[in-house]
Scaffold this motif. Structure first.
Motif, short mmCIF file in Angstrom:
data_model
loop_
_atom_site.label_atom_id
_atom_site.label_comp_id
_atom_site.label_asym_id
_atom_site.label_seq_id
_atom_site.Cartn_x
_atom_site.Cartn_y
_atom_site.Cartn_z
N LEU A 51 45.55 16.35 45.59
CA LEU A 51 46.21 17.99 45.15
C LEU A 51 45.22 18.68 46.44
N VAL A 52 45.99 19.69 47.14
CA VAL A 52 45.52 20.03 48.31
C VAL A 52 46.26 21.59 47.39
N ASN A 53 44.46 22.33 47.54
CA ASN A 53 44.85 24.35 46.88
C ASN A 53 44.54 24.79 47.90
N ALA A 54 45.80 25.07 48.43
CA ALA A 54 46.18 26.29 49.48
C ALA A 54 46.83 27.46 48.95
N ALA A 55 45.65 27.89 47.52
CA ALA A 55 47.08 28.92 46.85
C ALA A 55 46.16 30.15 47.41
N GLY A 56 45.65 30.44 48.30
CA GLY A 56 45.10 31.57 48.56
C GLY A 56 44.98 33.07 47.26
N ALA A 57 44.58 34.21 46.79
CA ALA A 57 44.09 34.61 45.54
C ALA A 57 44.81 33.56 44.37
N TRP A 58 45.21 32.85 44.33
CA TRP A 58 45.79 31.86 43.06
C TRP A 58 44.50 30.66 42.99
N ALA A 59 43.62 30.75 44.28
CA ALA A 59 43.55 29.43 44.11
C ALA A 59 42.52 29.21 42.88
N ASP A 60 41.68 29.90 42.79
CA ASP A 60 41.21 29.48 41.60
C ASP A 60 41.65 29.19 40.37
N GLU A 61 42.41 30.21 40.03
CA GLU A 61 43.55 29.75 39.23
C GLU A 61 43.91 28.15 39.27
N VAL A 62 44.46 27.74 40.35
CA VAL A 62 44.38 26.39 40.36
C VAL A 62 44.15 25.72 39.65
N ALA A 63 42.56 26.28 40.44
CA ALA A 63 41.77 24.89 40.33
C ALA A 63 41.69 24.92 38.27
N VAL A 64 41.31 25.78 37.69
CA VAL A 64 41.56 25.83 36.60
C VAL A 64 42.62 24.98 35.63
N MET A 65 43.76 25.36 36.01
CA MET A 65 45.04 24.27 35.76
C MET A 65 45.21 23.09 36.05
N ALA A 66 44.22 22.27 36.98
CA ALA A 66 43.86 21.62 36.71
C ALA A 66 42.90 20.84 36.01
N GLY A 67 41.97 21.82 35.64
CA GLY A 67 40.51 21.69 34.64
C GLY A 67 39.73 21.37 35.28
N LEU A 68 39.17 21.89 36.25
CA LEU A 68 38.24 21.80 37.33
C LEU A 68 37.44 23.23 37.27
N ARG A 69 36.43 23.29 37.80
CA ARG A 69 35.56 24.75 37.86
C ARG A 69 36.04 25.23 39.27
N PRO A 70 36.01 26.91 39.00
CA PRO A 70 36.36 27.26 40.58
C PRO A 70 35.55 27.93 40.85
N MET A 71 35.46 27.90 42.37
CA MET A 71 34.47 28.18 43.05
C MET A 71 34.70 30.13 43.10
N GLU A 72 35.34 30.78 42.52
CA GLU A 72 34.83 31.98 41.97
C GLU A 72 35.46 32.63 43.52
N ILE A 73 36.77 32.59 44.45
CA ILE A 73 36.97 33.44 44.92
C ILE A 73 37.57 33.67 44.83
N ARG A 74 38.02 35.02 45.51
CA ARG A 74 38.16 36.54 44.63
C ARG A 74 39.29 36.86 45.42
N PRO A 75 39.83 37.93 45.49
CA PRO A 75 40.88 39.10 46.35
C PRO A 75 40.67 40.58 46.30
N PHE A 76 40.67 40.78 47.39
CA PHE A 76 40.62 42.28 47.61
C PHE A 76 41.90 42.63 48.66
N ARG A 77 42.25 44.08 48.02
CA ARG A 77 43.23 44.38 48.82
C ARG A 77 42.63 45.12 49.72
N ARG A 78 43.73 45.13 50.56
CA ARG A 78 43.82 45.91 51.81
C ARG A 78 44.92 46.42 52.66
N SER A 79 44.87 48.03 52.80
CA SER A 79 45.93 48.19 52.89
C SER A 79 46.02 48.52 54.23
N MET A 80 47.66 49.55 54.72
CA MET A 80 48.51 49.81 56.49
C MET A 80 48.81 50.30 56.36
#
Length: 359
Positions: free
Chosen positions: A183-212
């Motif tokens: 399984l390759v986790n390329a879920a971007g802002a949802w990467a930690d959620e995918v890891a937790v769903m898979a029963g694994l430790r998250p990496m503390e990946i946090r999304p930040f908003r940027r406007s344009m």
């Protein structure tokens, strides 16, 4: 059953799929109706090799040749100009030096961008190796190559459950079930959620908003040849865009993973910082949007096998560097998953590895 199942159809997932399909059977799942919907679809589309920390710069430089070659080249020279206010001299000089930028006069800066205000723009520096990126061509080229190599791309496939049994992964979506060895986790802002769903430790990946915001051409000027402009300490940036100008407040506001939109107050504050540096007032915003830039705690991507489960592979935390780094990142993912010695230096591979966060 596929050899590899990739969760996430942004630039990281799609380019990895195209690369991995040379050696394995691959399925790619994207939650949204189309690929590149979130961060990849809202990119500033600029390549600056000196942008990012040391590890990201290594990925940038390792990606440059492929960007020049893909479909005849997906880069068009733009140039980058840093501008600073009178009170920003020390910060301006430090930033220009750190990014190998050559000082230019305010007169030269105004020759490049005539709307610069000579009163508030006290300093300017130039970096020539900045390019517009054809992000649509990058995505389409990777998608077509992946398809031609047999990758099954499934959109509208939001993952609802992940389990592991008998040496393979079971991934559930609303409409179908999928099985894969890796399984390759390329879920971007949802990467930690995918890891937790898979029963694994998250990496503390946090999304930040940027406007344009997209503005009409200031004073009706021809912006075609203008450089990418950046305020000191990324207080704002502006980029020509099909006859107009894109302006961002360059904010990094932590948010939960979601379909992002621009915050009107943040956008107004950023536009005011831009407006301070020019003589043409902002009279109208044609449209605005926001994207999510997701970072690990050390602001370096996470690429490698999970320490707690080698058949779970991280390809996440690209921040705002996903398109820039995609060729090198996808090549590294393929090398590691296929058991080849990576082309990147061992120090870079180690700096990207999830092992760096192991307890």
């Amino acid at each position: 059953m596929a050899d590899i199942l990739i969760i996430g159809g942004g630039v990281a997932g799609v380019t990895a799929a195209a690369r991995l399909a040379e050696d394995a059977s691959v399925t790619l799942l994207e939650a949204e109706p189309s690929l590149g919907y979130h961060a990849s679809g809202r990119s500033a589309a600029i390549f600056i090799a000196q942008y990012g920390n040391e590890t990201i710069r290594a990925l940038n430089h390792a990606s440059l040749q492929e960007h020049h070659a893909t479909d005849g080249g997906v880069l068009t020279r733009r140039g980058l100009m840093l501008v600073g206010r009178p009170q920003e001299r020390a910060a301006f000089e430090a930033e220009a030096a750190a990014n190998d930028m050559a000082p230019i006069t305010v007169a030269e800066a105004r020759a490049a961008v005539p709307i610069l205000n000579p009163v508030t723009c006290a300093y300017a520096a130039w970096y020539d190796e900045a390019y517009d990126m054809d992000t649509h061509r990058i995505m389409e080229s990777a998608r077509k190559r992946a398809r031609s190599l047999g990758v099954e791309i499934v959109t509208g496939a939001r993952v609802t459950a992940i389990s592991r049994a008998d040496g393979h992964w079971e991934v559930e979506t609303a409409g179908r079930s999928f099985r894969a060895a890796t399984l390759v986790n390329a879920a971007g802002a949802w990467a930690d959620e995918v890891a937790v769903m898979a029963g694994l430790r998250p990496m503390e990946i946090r999304p930040f908003r940027r406007s344009m915001a997209r503005l009409p051409a200031p004073n009706g000027a021809d912006t075609t040849g203008w450089p990418f402009m950046d305020g000191v300490n990324e207080s704002w940036y502006a980029k020509p865009d099909t006859g107009g100008l894109l302006v961002s407040p360059s904010e990094e506001d932590p948010v939960a993973p979601h379909d992002a939109w621009a915050d009107d107050m943040v956008l107004a504050e950023g536009l005011a910082r831009y407006e301070e540096m020019v003589t043409a007032p902002v009279t109208r915003v044609e449209t605005s949007w926001a994207g999510l830039r997701s970072f690990a705690p050390d602001r370096t991507p996470v690429i490698g096998r999970a320490p707690d489960c080698p058949d779970f592979f991280w390809l996440a935390g690209q921040g705002g560097y996903g398109f820039q780094t995609a060729p090198a990142a996808s090549r590294l993912a393929s090398d590691l998953l296929m058991g080849r010695s990576p082309a990147l230096p061992a120090t870079v591979v180690g700096a990207l590895s999830p092992e760096r966060f192991a307890a």
